[in-house]
Design a protein around this motif. Sequence first.
Motif, PDB file in Angstrom:
ATOM      1  N   ALA A 120      39.607  18.130  15.287  1.00 58.87           N
ATOM      2  CA  ALA A 120      40.468  18.019  14.131  1.00 58.87           C
ATOM      3  C   ALA A 120      41.317  16.628  14.617  1.00 58.87           C
ATOM      4  N   LYS A 135      44.153  20.311  16.820  1.00 61.97           N
ATOM      5  CA  LYS A 135      43.782  21.261  15.599  1.00 61.97           C
ATOM      6  C   LYS A 135      44.587  20.822  14.280  1.00 61.97           C
ATOM      7  N   ILE A 137      45.144  18.064  11.202  1.00 60.38           N
ATOM      8  CA  ILE A 137      44.091  17.045  10.324  1.00 60.38           C
ATOM      9  C   ILE A 137      44.965  16.310   9.363  1.00 60.38           C
ATOM     10  N   ALA A 182      36.173  20.356  10.550  1.00 61.54           N
ATOM     11  CA  ALA A 182      37.119  19.347  11.283  1.00 61.54           C
ATOM     12  C   ALA A 182      36.617  18.035  11.048  1.00 61.54           C
ATOM     13  N   SER A 186      38.465  15.441   8.004  1.00 64.45           N
ATOM     14  CA  SER A 186      39.324  14.295   8.511  1.00 64.45           C
ATOM     15  C   SER A 186      39.309  13.278   7.666  1.00 64.45           C
ATOM     16  N   ARG A 194      43.370  23.260  11.320  1.00 64.87           N
ATOM     17  CA  ARG A 194      41.828  23.217  10.801  1.00 64.87           C
ATOM     18  C   ARG A 194      41.261  24.063  10.189  1.00 64.87           C
ATOM     19  N   GLU A 197      40.285  26.528   5.962  1.00 68.46           N
ATOM     20  CA  GLU A 197      39.059  25.894   5.116  1.00 68.46           C
ATOM     21  C   GLU A 197      39.059  26.355   3.807  1.00 68.46           C
TER      22      GLU A 197
END
Length: 561
Positions: A120, A135, A137, A182, A186, A194, A197
């Motif tokens: 990430a 971790k 983003i 990840a 991005s 990250r 989701e």
Amino acid sequence: MRALALASVLVLLHIFSVSGAPFIVKRYRKTQLEDQNYWNNLAQAELLRALGVEKNTNVAKNVILFLGDGMSIPTLTAARIYKGQQHKRGGEEGHLAFEAFRHMGLSKTYNVDKQVPDSAGTGTAYLTGVKTNYKTIGFDASIKYNDCQTMFENNKVYSIAKWAQDAGKRTGIVTSTRVTHATPASTYAHVANRDWECDGSITSEDMEKCPELKDIARQLVEEDPGFSLNVIMGGGYQNFDTNATDRPNDPLDNQWASCRRKDGRNLVSDWLKRKHDSGVNHQFIRSKTEMDDVDSSSIEYLLALFSNGHMPYEHEKKSLGLDVPTLAQMTEKAINILSAGDKGFFLLVEGGRIDHAHHDTLAHRALDEAVAMDEAVEKALSLTNEEDTMIVVTADHAHTMSISGYPNRGQEIIGLAAMGDDGLPYTTLMYANGPGYNYTVKEDEEEYQVSRWNITQEVATGWDYTQLAAVPRDSETHGGDDVAIYANGPMAHLFHTLHEQNYIAHAMAYAACIGANKDHCKDEPTTLTTMGIETTTAGGSTVASLPGVVVALLSALWLRH
């Protein structure tokens, strides 16, 4: 009889010389004598190629970034050998398609807060041009991991996908992972964690603290630049549809699924409705058969989710006959769709399952996935022109796999190397940590003796063999090594040394005249040559190169010898 005995001894000596131990190891033979003439001629040919390299200073109409997730330098070396051995060659003398690119450099992969990074933080670096924390983003390093209350508008950073969209270019992502994972995330998402989701992975406490918080899947279909991506191809359907079910006739479909939606929504339906209301030509598909039927010349937006979780490994697609496209097939379809735009495109292609195989210390699968990404690069090269298309191939981070043991030239890379001092065989490829930490314990009258497993070549070369690891872990860790950058096409020479990872986004944008450096393309470049020195002026900046002088000096040195 003496001749027969001598022949038997020679055979035994050959077996020991190949394996270093009394077991037979498959070995691929060289096809020609590699004497001094061979090596001198090879070096001269390489020298002539190097002397003939010219800078391509064209504007990149198109930019394609191939990202091998976890594709460390040992992975490249081993994949190169593996590729050759799949074609019955030794492998060491060959190369991956992108290793023949004209320019290359190295990338420093650390996160702002970590010596060894995750995907990430690295994805944010090479796509937005700004390094950030582990971790997280789409924010700069003022973000705090897993703290939604530090997600401020003024610390958001946007990716080259948005810069390309702002310039009127088409954009796309192709991945073998979930499209919310990840690396692809991005390009379009902004999250403090990250793992958010889908909404099922966000705690109720976080939602109470940050009621406007959107999971990554929602950001893809509701916000730009995600919603404006022309091509989205990969896995992760389960993150979009509360009522997702397994694909028919696909025993692997629910493998690697992350979370389930708990808001009752079907985000795919929302995406379809918004595209319909916009009056654009769009389509949603779930299989290779459907993908083959897509008219690349007329479709403007394609959403393709081929599995509930990550897509199957490439060898599984083939051996099980799954109706799932390979990475190369997805790349071809994406390029055909994006090329229909007048102003060019930006495309991210991720070979994401290299990383997953490494985490499970499944080296055979990792190399096979790396070669599959190489096939995707070859496909892209065949569909584009280096005069107007920049192609960059790199990795986000390394892994702990090593190549060791003094195996002989041509020895099978995924197999046994030799015997250890304990009298047991070991493999050429091993890991510093991971689930491959295997051992047995023998008890005698006085003490315990710890011994490694007595593996065979047949076991070691299987798809499911977990390589030996020095330290036990459920999942092998990333490595902190530098990774390679290969570049071809316009302005590829910008990759030439050791770079900070965030430089990649800036160099690609400069080549395409988008983002912060778009103004350098306003003036037509002019070139003056004086005494072999070329001086190019464009957009108020001057760059000097010395091709004439360098070539003349090198030629003179070569003639003296």
